[in-house]
Design a protein around this motif. Structure first.
Motif, PDB file in Angstrom:
ATOM      1  N   GLU A  28       0.819  -1.202   0.000  1.00  0.00           N
ATOM      2  CA  GLU A  28       0.000   0.000   0.000  1.00  0.00           C
ATOM      3  C   GLU A  28       0.858   1.260   0.000  1.00  0.00           C
ATOM      4  OE1 GLU A  28      -2.583  -0.341   3.304  1.00  0.00           O
ATOM      5  OE2 GLU A  28      -3.678  -2.067   2.446  1.00  0.00           O
ATOM      6  N   LYS A  29       2.136   1.134   0.379  1.00  0.00           N
ATOM      7  CA  LYS A  29       3.039   2.299   0.418  1.00  0.00           C
ATOM      8  C   LYS A  29       4.040   2.176  -0.710  1.00  0.00           C
ATOM      9  CE  LYS A  29       2.497   2.804   5.412  1.00  0.00           C
ATOM     10  NZ  LYS A  29       3.180   2.875   6.720  1.00  0.00           N
ATOM     11  N   ARG A  30       3.731   2.759  -1.802  1.00  0.00           N
ATOM     12  CA  ARG A  30       4.493   2.609  -3.031  1.00  0.00           C
ATOM     13  C   ARG A  30       5.906   3.145  -2.870  1.00  0.00           C
ATOM     14  NH1 ARG A  30       2.173  -0.569  -6.660  1.00  0.00           N
ATOM     15  NH2 ARG A  30       2.968   0.652  -8.401  1.00  0.00           N
ATOM     16  N   ILE A  31       6.098   4.232  -2.149  1.00  0.00           N
ATOM     17  CA  ILE A  31       7.419   4.828  -2.023  1.00  0.00           C
ATOM     18  C   ILE A  31       8.388   3.904  -1.294  1.00  0.00           C
ATOM     19  CG2 ILE A  31       6.788   6.080   0.114  1.00  0.00           C
ATOM     20  CD1 ILE A  31       9.175   7.276  -2.668  1.00  0.00           C
ATOM     21  N   TYR A  32       7.840   3.265  -0.227  1.00  0.00           N
ATOM     22  CA  TYR A  32       8.693   2.332   0.522  1.00  0.00           C
ATOM     23  C   TYR A  32       9.028   1.102  -0.322  1.00  0.00           C
ATOM     24  CZ  TYR A  32       7.669   5.111   4.652  1.00  0.00           C
ATOM     25  OH  TYR A  32       7.546   6.128   5.554  1.00  0.00           O
ATOM     26  N   PHE A  33       8.059   0.704  -1.093  1.00  0.00           N
ATOM     27  CA  PHE A  33       8.276  -0.466  -1.954  1.00  0.00           C
ATOM     28  C   PHE A  33       9.380  -0.194  -2.975  1.00  0.00           C
ATOM     29  CE2 PHE A  33       7.270  -2.807  -5.857  1.00  0.00           C
ATOM     30  CZ  PHE A  33       7.419  -4.117  -5.383  1.00  0.00           C
ATOM     31  N   ILE A  34       9.360   1.065  -3.558  1.00  0.00           N
ATOM     32  CA  ILE A  34      10.375   1.427  -4.565  1.00  0.00           C
ATOM     33  C   ILE A  34      11.765   1.489  -3.926  1.00  0.00           C
ATOM     34  CG2 ILE A  34      11.152   3.277  -6.116  1.00  0.00           C
ATOM     35  CD1 ILE A  34       8.145   3.921  -6.578  1.00  0.00           C
ATOM     36  N   VAL A  35      11.818   2.097  -2.696  1.00  0.00           N
ATOM     37  CA  VAL A  35      13.113   2.171  -1.987  1.00  0.00           C
ATOM     38  C   VAL A  35      13.638   0.770  -1.705  1.00  0.00           C
ATOM     39  CG1 VAL A  35      14.248   2.884   0.164  1.00  0.00           C
ATOM     40  CG2 VAL A  35      12.635   4.434  -0.994  1.00  0.00           C
ATOM     41  N   ALA A  36      12.736  -0.115  -1.274  1.00  0.00           N
ATOM     42  CA  ALA A  36      13.143  -1.508  -0.990  1.00  0.00           C
ATOM     43  C   ALA A  36      13.662  -2.187  -2.259  1.00  0.00           C
ATOM     44  CB  ALA A  36      11.960  -2.278  -0.387  1.00  0.00           C
ATOM     45  N   GLU A  37      13.008  -1.908  -3.372  1.00  0.00           N
ATOM     46  CA  GLU A  37      13.435  -2.497  -4.631  1.00  0.00           C
ATOM     47  C   GLU A  37      14.820  -2.001  -5.021  1.00  0.00           C
ATOM     48  OE1 GLU A  37      11.958  -4.894  -6.590  1.00  0.00           O
ATOM     49  OE2 GLU A  37      10.763  -5.034  -4.759  1.00  0.00           O
ATOM     50  N   VAL A  38      15.075  -0.719  -4.767  1.00  0.00           N
ATOM     51  CA  VAL A  38      16.408  -0.155  -5.094  1.00  0.00           C
ATOM     52  C   VAL A  38      17.494  -0.859  -4.272  1.00  0.00           C
ATOM     53  CG1 VAL A  38      17.836   1.912  -4.935  1.00  0.00           C
ATOM     54  CG2 VAL A  38      15.512   2.076  -5.854  1.00  0.00           C
ATOM     55  N   PHE A  39      17.189  -1.039  -2.978  1.00  0.00           N
ATOM     56  CA  PHE A  39      18.165  -1.738  -2.119  1.00  0.00           C
ATOM     57  C   PHE A  39      18.390  -3.180  -2.589  1.00  0.00           C
ATOM     58  CE2 PHE A  39      17.416   1.660   1.060  1.00  0.00           C
ATOM     59  CZ  PHE A  39      18.745   1.885   1.432  1.00  0.00           C
ATOM     60  N   ILE A  40      17.354  -3.835  -3.016  1.00  0.00           N
ATOM     61  CA  ILE A  40      17.478  -5.226  -3.505  1.00  0.00           C
ATOM     62  C   ILE A  40      18.358  -5.260  -4.758  1.00  0.00           C
ATOM     63  CG2 ILE A  40      16.209  -7.134  -4.555  1.00  0.00           C
ATOM     64  CD1 ILE A  40      13.885  -6.459  -2.632  1.00  0.00           C
ATOM     65  N   ILE A  41      18.115  -4.232  -5.645  1.00  0.00           N
ATOM     66  CA  ILE A  41      18.924  -4.185  -6.866  1.00  0.00           C
ATOM     67  C   ILE A  41      20.391  -3.943  -6.539  1.00  0.00           C
ATOM     68  CG2 ILE A  41      19.345  -2.892  -8.991  1.00  0.00           C
ATOM     69  CD1 ILE A  41      16.281  -2.435  -9.127  1.00  0.00           C
ATOM     70  N   ILE A  42      20.630  -2.990  -5.583  1.00  0.00           N
ATOM     71  CA  ILE A  42      22.018  -2.715  -5.161  1.00  0.00           C
ATOM     72  C   ILE A  42      22.651  -3.968  -4.552  1.00  0.00           C
ATOM     73  CG2 ILE A  42      23.438  -1.383  -3.544  1.00  0.00           C
ATOM     74  CD1 ILE A  42      21.432   0.933  -3.886  1.00  0.00           C
ATOM     75  N   SER A  43      21.866  -4.658  -3.738  1.00  0.00           N
ATOM     76  CA  SER A  43      22.364  -5.908  -3.124  1.00  0.00           C
ATOM     77  C   SER A  43      22.696  -6.950  -4.188  1.00  0.00           C
ATOM     78  CB  SER A  43      21.301  -6.457  -2.156  1.00  0.00           C
ATOM     79  OG  SER A  43      21.685  -7.720  -1.660  1.00  0.00           O
ATOM     80  N   LEU A  44      21.860  -7.012  -5.220  1.00  0.00           N
ATOM     81  CA  LEU A  44      22.107  -7.980  -6.297  1.00  0.00           C
ATOM     82  C   LEU A  44      23.387  -7.643  -7.044  1.00  0.00           C
ATOM     83  CD1 LEU A  44      20.948 -10.448  -7.723  1.00  0.00           C
ATOM     84  CD2 LEU A  44      19.720  -8.912  -9.267  1.00  0.00           C
ATOM     85  N   VAL A  45      23.604  -6.324  -7.283  1.00  0.00           N
ATOM     86  CA  VAL A  45      24.846  -5.901  -7.968  1.00  0.00           C
ATOM     87  C   VAL A  45      26.070  -6.250  -7.128  1.00  0.00           C
ATOM     88  CG1 VAL A  45      26.150  -3.891  -8.767  1.00  0.00           C
ATOM     89  CG2 VAL A  45      23.704  -4.073  -9.283  1.00  0.00           C
ATOM     90  N   ILE A  46      25.968  -5.967  -5.806  1.00  0.00           N
ATOM     91  CA  ILE A  46      27.076  -6.294  -4.910  1.00  0.00           C
ATOM     92  C   ILE A  46      27.338  -7.808  -4.890  1.00  0.00           C
ATOM     93  CG2 ILE A  46      27.845  -6.284  -2.492  1.00  0.00           C
ATOM     94  CD1 ILE A  46      26.317  -3.627  -2.166  1.00  0.00           C
ATOM     95  N   ALA A  47      26.271  -8.592  -4.901  1.00  0.00           N
ATOM     96  CA  ALA A  47      26.396 -10.066  -4.892  1.00  0.00           C
ATOM     97  C   ALA A  47      27.124 -10.549  -6.149  1.00  0.00           C
ATOM     98  CB  ALA A  47      25.016 -10.699  -4.774  1.00  0.00           C
TER      99      ALA A  47
END
Length: 432
Positions: A28-47
């Protein structure tokens, strides 16, 4: 499952699970979802980057292992700028340098050893773990007189050669002296080395013939010279006195039966025989250098046959010689070779005793003379003593006939042998 597969599977499941949880939590909170997605993408790049940093050293190690497996010590790695990886690369490169250095030293030592074995004046036979012949040097092949192909891979106990028969009973560290054909003497020594944790034997064959003959001749030469000196110093004056007494008629005026005169004559004759006996020994020691000239062997044999014909007839022995059509020229001292052939024929006639044949066979192609007789032959005990000074099988033999033959052959550098080659067939072979 490989480590790379495990890592990719773990990272994929972890990020998919995180992505799903963030969807349900921040739906329901789109902004938090987008921030979480960015962190996941950064984590994937680091991995992914960590994957490269972790897997690359492993790949390099695998490449190094493959190079080591192929015995290629030239593969080295360049530094990557990452501390852990560079530490690993440094250790690997140092290990490769050390292995390459040791391999080069080992190859140099192996090459030197191979060269040393190949050029060694001592015969060397290297055995494998089962006592089968693995390698022989040229000197060993020359001594054995056999082909390398018929020896390599065979167990020494299965090879029919007197040297192998003696080598088979030797233990590592033992030495034995073997005499062949009455003159050729070898020293066999068995030793071992460790190869890949297993003991392997090798046999060294050293010819001692020249050294033994020289020492032998030096020894009996001194004895003969001393004996000849003493006998001559005694016989000379004694015979002079006896001759003077025999020529003095006044001494025999009152000896009508001449018993004393006859006794002195017998003593004089015995002294002369003793002098002749010692002269034979002295001739053995004083054998001069061969005065080599070209001569026809056929004519030389004919001369010897004529000289020995009377003795052969006494024993009812036939001397059979059919000369070749063309001359058989040899370079030799005629008088010495004649003396040697006379001694050989004399021994052959005496070996036959009565009713037999002595055959002369010349082969200009192989430059060989073979004198055979059908006498009683040579026993194994006699074979070991042939050509030994003062050894004789005859009751009244002096044991210098074959010794003189030996000295004459050695004086000329001719190869020779005397052996029973079949029942009732003994051959003296001379290789010119």
């Amino acid at each position: 499952m490989k480590l790379r597969t495990k890592y990719i599977l773990f990272v994929s499941i972890l990020h998919l699970l995180t992505l799903g949880l963030t969807f349900f939590i921040f739906n329901e909170k789109r902004i938090y979802f987008i921030v979480a997605e960015v962190f996941i993408i950064i984590s994937l790049v680091i991995a992914v980057q960590l994957y490269g940093q972790l897997i690359r050293p492993i790949k390099m190690l695998l490449q190094g292992i493959e190079a080591l497996r192929d015995r290629d010590f030239n593969v080295k790695f360049l530094p990557t700028g990452k501390y852990e990886v560079d530490e690993l690369i440094g250790v690997y490169n140092q290990m490769i340098d050390q292995l390459r250095t040791e391999r080069t030293q080992q190859e140099e030592q192996h090459f030197f050893l191979e060269k040393l074995i190949y050029t060694s004046p001592t015969g060397i036979i290297i055995l494998d773990y089962n006592n089968c012949i693995q390698q022989l040097n040229p000197k060993a092949l020359l001594i054995l007189g056999m082909d390398e192909k018929e020896l390599t891979g065979n167990n020494i106990s299965n090879l029919n050669h007197p040297l192998f028969e003696q080598a088979g009973i030797l233990k590592a560290g033992e030495t034995i002296t073997v005499k062949l054909s009455g003159i050729t003497t070898y020293k066999l020594q068995k030793s071992h080395f460790i190869d890949r944790g297993f003991q392997r034997n090798f046999i060294m064959i050293e010819e001692l013939t020249a050294e033994i003959l020289a020492a032998e001749k030096n020894t009996y030469g001194k004895v003969i010279r001393m004996m000849a000196h003493e006998v001559n110093n005694t016989i000379g004056p004694v015979n002079s006195i006896i001759q003077s007494a025999l020529k003095s008629d006044e001494l025999w005026e009152h000896q009508p039966d001449n018993q004393l005169n006859n006794a002195l004559q017998v003593a004089f004759d015995r002294n002369q025989n003793l002098n002749h006996f010692m002269r034979n020994f002295a001739d053995l020691v004083k054998l001069p250098e061969a005065n080599r000239k070209q001569t026809d062997l056929n004519q030389l044999i004919n001369t010897v046959v004529e000289l020995m014909q009377l003795k052969a007839q006494e024993h009812r022995v036939e001397l059979l010689f059919i000369p070749s059509v063309d001359p058989f020229y040899i370079i030799a001292d005629i008088s010495q070779m004649e003396q040697a052939l006379i001694n050989i024929v004399k021994n052959a006639i005496e070996a036959i005793e009565h009713n037999g044949v002595v055959t002369f066979l010349t082969d200009p192609q192989s430059r060989q003379l073979v004198i055979t007789d059908d006498g009683k032959g040579i026993s194994s005990e006699q074979n070991m003593q042939l050509f030994t000074p003062f050894y004789s099988t005859k009751k009244d033999g002096q044991g210098i006939g074959l010794t003189l033959v030996r000295e004459i052959m050695l004086n000329h550098g001719f190869e020779f042998s005397l052996k029973t080659i079949a029942a009732g067939q003994t051959a003296f072979t001379i290789q010119f």
